[in-house]
Scaffold this active site. Structure first.
Site, PDB file in Angstrom:
ATOM      1  N   ARG A  94       6.659  -9.180  15.901  1.00  0.00           N
ATOM      2  CA  ARG A  94       7.204  -7.907  15.425  1.00  0.00           C
ATOM      3  C   ARG A  94       6.265  -6.785  15.834  1.00  0.00           C
ATOM      4  O   ARG A  94       5.045  -6.934  15.789  1.00  0.00           O
ATOM      5  CB  ARG A  94       7.360  -7.922  13.904  1.00  0.00           C
ATOM      6  CG  ARG A  94       7.856  -6.611  13.326  1.00  0.00           C
ATOM      7  CD  ARG A  94       8.037  -6.667  11.810  1.00  0.00           C
ATOM      8  NE  ARG A  94       8.519  -5.399  11.301  1.00  0.00           N
ATOM      9  CZ  ARG A  94       7.732  -4.441  10.812  1.00  0.00           C
ATOM     10  NH1 ARG A  94       6.425  -4.630  10.739  1.00  0.00           N
ATOM     11  NH2 ARG A  94       8.243  -3.299  10.382  1.00  0.00           N
TER      12      ARG A  94
ATOM     13  N   ASP B 164       0.824   5.209   1.716  1.00  0.00           N
ATOM     14  CA  ASP B 164       0.128   5.997   2.732  1.00  0.00           C
ATOM     15  C   ASP B 164      -0.555   7.181   2.054  1.00  0.00           C
ATOM     16  O   ASP B 164       0.056   7.879   1.250  1.00  0.00           O
ATOM     17  CB  ASP B 164       1.112   6.504   3.793  1.00  0.00           C
ATOM     18  CG  ASP B 164       1.695   5.369   4.624  1.00  0.00           C
ATOM     19  OD1 ASP B 164       1.147   4.257   4.573  1.00  0.00           O
ATOM     20  OD2 ASP B 164       2.692   5.613   5.332  1.00  0.00           O
TER      21      ASP B 164
ATOM     22  N   HIS C 236       4.766   0.048   0.060  1.00  0.00           N
ATOM     23  CA  HIS C 236       5.508  -0.658   1.091  1.00  0.00           C
ATOM     24  C   HIS C 236       4.612  -1.702   1.740  1.00  0.00           C
ATOM     25  O   HIS C 236       3.391  -1.676   1.569  1.00  0.00           O
ATOM     26  CB  HIS C 236       6.089   0.312   2.128  1.00  0.00           C
ATOM     27  CG  HIS C 236       5.086   1.241   2.742  1.00  0.00           C
ATOM     28  ND1 HIS C 236       4.551   2.328   2.070  1.00  0.00           N
ATOM     29  CD2 HIS C 236       4.522   1.259   3.973  1.00  0.00           C
ATOM     30  CE1 HIS C 236       3.708   2.972   2.861  1.00  0.00           C
ATOM     31  NE2 HIS C 236       3.670   2.344   4.020  1.00  0.00           N
TER      32      HIS C 236
ATOM     33  N   HIS D  48       0.841  -1.191   0.000  1.00  0.00           N
ATOM     34  CA  HIS D  48       0.000   0.000   0.000  1.00  0.00           C
ATOM     35  C   HIS D  48       0.880   1.246   0.000  1.00  0.00           C
ATOM     36  O   HIS D  48       2.068   1.181   0.305  1.00  0.00           O
ATOM     37  CB  HIS D  48      -0.916   0.031   1.235  1.00  0.00           C
ATOM     38  CG  HIS D  48      -0.161   0.184   2.523  1.00  0.00           C
ATOM     39  ND1 HIS D  48       0.552  -0.856   3.096  1.00  0.00           N
ATOM     40  CD2 HIS D  48       0.031   1.263   3.338  1.00  0.00           C
ATOM     41  CE1 HIS D  48       1.131  -0.439   4.213  1.00  0.00           C
ATOM     42  NE2 HIS D  48       0.841   0.849   4.379  1.00  0.00           N
TER      43      HIS D  48
END
Length: 321
Positions: A256, A192, A246, A190
Site C-alpha cells: 500500500r 495530525d 486515524h 494518532h
C-alpha cells in the site's frame, strides 16, 4: 472500550520492509495487542470543487456546508474536481516506487536523523519533496483554507493570508504486504498536529478514522483526495473543527502506498483564532502558541493523539512558554 492509544509504539530496531514481510515469524516489536478492527465505512458526501474554482457562489456555499458538517464531527472529507494534474500524482508515485524498490542498504543512506523531519524511516515512511506535486498541493491548500473560512463565517481570505509564508512537507508512505495484518498496523492511531493534511491513497485502501466511538474505513475513490484537520487548525477555529484519530492498516497480499502533504504555519507565527470565533464561543479554547513549540512538544515529549492540544497547553504553562 479501551482507548485506541493504550498501546504506544515501541519499535525502534527493525525495518518493516520487503525482507521482513516474507519471514514466517512475525517480529514482536511490531505486534499491536488487542487490535480492534473497523466496524463500518465512513459515509460522507463528496466536496466538489469545480463550482468554487469557477466562482459559482451557490456551489461554493454547498461545498462549504459539507465541509462544516464533516469538520464539526470528525475533520475528514474527500474532494473531487480539485484541479491537481493527475500526471503529478502519477509521477510522484512512480518516483516513490523506484525508491522503495532499492535495496534496504541503499535506502538507509537517506535515513532520517534524530530530530529531523526529512529522510528514510524504515518502519513507516520515506519523506521526499517533489516540487511540482507540492506546488499543486499548496494551491489546493489555499482553496481549502478559503472554504474553511467561509464555512466558519469569517473573512474568506483570513486563513489563506495566514499560511502564505507557511511550512509544508510531503511524506511518501510505503506499507509492504504483511503476513499477519490482524496483529499490526502500518501507522498507529494518532492525530495530525499540523493544520491541514492532503492525502492521496492508492486503490488498496487502509485508512481508518475513529469517530462515533468506532473505527471506520475511508475507502479509496479514484481521483479524489482526502483532507483532514490537524490540531493547529483546531486551535485556529477555536475548537469548532475536530482533529480526529486515524491509522493506517496493512494488507496481507498487496503493498500500500500514499502521499501525505502536511501544511503548517511559519514556525514563529502566533496561532490564534479570529476574534469572531472567540466571541461566538464566549471564551478562548486554547492559549496563543507557535507551530515551532507545538511541533517540538510532539517530537520530543508526546505522541500526537486526541488530547495533544490540552496536554501541550498544560506543558507549555508548566515550563512558562
Amino acid at each position: 472500550m479501551d482507548s485506541p492509544l493504550k498501546f504506544q509504539e515501541q519499535s525502534k530496531g527493525f525495518l518493516f520492509d520487503s525482507v521482513l514481510h516474507k519471514q514466517a515469524g512475525f517480529p514482536k516489536e511490531f505486534l499491536w495487542p488487542d487490535l480492534v478492527r473497523a466496524q463500518q465505512e465512513l459515509s460522507e458526501p463528496l466536496v466538489d470543487l469545480e463550482g468554487f474554482f469557477k466562482g459559482d457562489e451557490e456551489a461554493t456555499k454547498q461545498a462549504a456546508n459539507i465541509i462544516k458538517d464533516a469538520c464539526s464531527r470528525h475533520g475528514f472529507f474527500q474532494v473531487i474536481n480539485h484541479g491537481v494534474d493527475p500526471n503529478f500524482i502519477r509521477d510522484a508515485e512512480d518516483y516513490m516506487d523506484r525508491f522503495f524498490r532499492l535495496p534496504v542498504s541503499e535506502k538507509l543512506k537517506a535515513r532520517r536523523m534524530p530530530g529531523s523531519l526529512c529522510g528514510y524511516s524504515g518502519a513507516h515512511a520515506d519523506r521526499m519533496v517533489y516540487q511540482k506535486y507540492c506546488e499543486a498541493m499548496m494551491d489546493l491548500s489555499f482553496a481549502i483554507l478559503e472554504l474553511l473560512a467561509i464555512s466558519l463565517g469569517v473573512d474568506r481570505k483570513l486563513y489563506r493570508k495566514f499560511f502564505e509564508d507557511g511550512f509544508s512537507i510531503l511524506r511518501c508512505n510505503f506499507y509492504p504486504p504483511c503476513q499477519e495484518p490482524g496483529n499490526t498496523l502500518g501507522t498507529g492511531p494518532h492525530c495530525d498536529s499540523n493544520s491541514i493534511t492532503i492525502l492521496h491513497q492508492d486503490q488498496v485502501g487502509g485508512l481508518e478514522i475513529f469517530t462515533n466511538n468506532v473505527w471506520q474505513t475511508i475507502p479509496p475513490l479514484q481521483g479524489a483526495l482526502i483532507i483532514n484537520i490537524g490540531d493547529t487548525f483546531t486551535a485556529l477555529s477555536n475548537g469548532k473543527y475536530k482533529s480526529c484519530l486515524h491509522r493506517a492498516m496493512v494488507n496481507k497480499h498487496e503493498q500500500r502506498k500514499s502521499l501525505a502533504f502536511f501544511l503548517s504555519p511559519r514556525e514563529d507565527k502566533v496561532v490564534r483564532p479570529p476574534q469572531e470565533l472567540v466571541c461566538s464561543e464566549g471564551t478562548r479554547m486554547y492559549p496563543d502558541f507557535t507551530w515551532l513549540n507545538l511541533s517540538r512538544f510532539v517530537q520530543n515529549h508526546y505522541r500526537a493523539d486526541d488530547n495533544t492540544l490540552q496536554n501541550f497547553t498544560n506543558w507549555s504553562q508548566s515550563v512558562n512558554l
